[in-house]
Design a protein around this motif. Structure first.
Motif, PDB file in Angstrom:
ATOM      1  N   ARG A 218       0.834  -1.202   0.000  1.00  0.00           N
ATOM      2  CA  ARG A 218       0.000   0.000   0.000  1.00  0.00           C
ATOM      3  C   ARG A 218       0.874   1.259   0.000  1.00  0.00           C
TER       4      ARG A 218
ATOM      5  N   TYR B  35      -2.504  -4.381  -5.720  1.00  0.00           N
ATOM      6  CA  TYR B  35      -2.758  -3.158  -4.960  1.00  0.00           C
ATOM      7  C   TYR B  35      -2.874  -1.996  -5.947  1.00  0.00           C
TER       8      TYR B  35
ATOM      9  N   ASN C 237      -2.631   5.185   3.121  1.00  0.00           N
ATOM     10  CA  ASN C 237      -2.461   3.768   2.796  1.00  0.00           C
ATOM     11  C   ASN C 237      -3.803   3.043   2.754  1.00  0.00           C
TER      12      ASN C 237
ATOM     13  N   ILE D   7      -5.753   2.714  -0.628  1.00  0.00           N
ATOM     14  CA  ILE D   7      -5.315   1.786  -1.669  1.00  0.00           C
ATOM     15  C   ILE D   7      -6.222   0.555  -1.649  1.00  0.00           C
TER      16      ILE D   7
END
Length: 214
Positions: free
Chosen positions: A4, A38, A51, A54
């Motif tokens: 991420r 991802y 993060n 993501i």
């Protein structure tokens, strides 16, 4: 490895490298151990991503983790990974110089050594398809083939690599090559490096160039 974080940082790098504007373009990485992909979320400013924004997808396209909508080009990313087991990073950019040739539907040939080494030959242009469609995804997978990059007609570019750093190298060399090609065309007809020499330089770059190579 925090995938991420890798994707989030890559989005900021793409934006500030001049390879896209606003929220356009998209990025993904694949975990080679789990096969999970991802991806950047759809239409969110890269500078403001966390993060948790993501999106994590299974190879079949189902969302495994994340509350955001994935990029509208998720099918393109997943299609590339299915076709290319050697690829673990995909960067879709909207770069100015490369896009000039995308709107002309004109391939970019290997006219400089860096292009021969990193791009590995002519960068082809897809047939036109609407953004976010399966047709566009299929066109990109087909046109990219075993190459490092392709142009999306009237849209942008796609660059791939075994990791995010190599994918960015492809992005940067593609844009530099496009700029030199455009400028050279204003003066005359650029000379193209032969396929034999392209093959030699690509092999040299992959297997002999650098401190950790023979």
């Amino acid at each position: 490895m925090n995938f991420r974080e890798i994707v989030r940082n890559a989005g900021i790098r793409m934006l500030h490298s001049g390879l896209t504007v606003e929220t356009w373009g998209n990025i993904s990485v694949r975990d080679p151990e789990t096969g999970l992909v991802y991806l950047t979320p759809s239409a969110m400013p890269y500078d403001l991503l966390t993060n948790d924004d993501i999106v994590v997808m299974n190879p079949d396209g189902s969302v495994k983790e994340g509350k955001r909508k994935p990029t509208v080009e998720a099918a393109m990313h997943l299609g590339i990974y299915r076709a290319r087991p050697d690829v673990n990073a995909v960067i879709h950019t909207h770069p100015v110089e490369s896009s000039v040739f995308g709107v002309l539907h004109r391939p970019i040939p290997p006219i400089i050594d860096e292009a021969a080494q990193v791009l590995g030959g002519e960068v082809k242009v897809t047939k036109y398809a609407l953004p976010g469609t399966q047709e566009l995804a299929d066109n990109v997978v087909s046109t990219l083939g075993s190459g490092a990059a392709c142009l999306i007609a009237n849209h942008g570019a796609v660059s791939v690599g075994k990791d995010i750093d190599l994918a960015f190298r492809v992005c940067e060399v593609l844009e530099m090559t496009a700029q030199i090609y455009r400028m050279a065309l204003t003066i005359g007809e650029p000379s193209v490096i032969s396929q034999e020499n392209v093959a030699y330089m690509k092999d040299f770059m992959e297997h002999h160039y650098g401190q950790n190579q023979k």
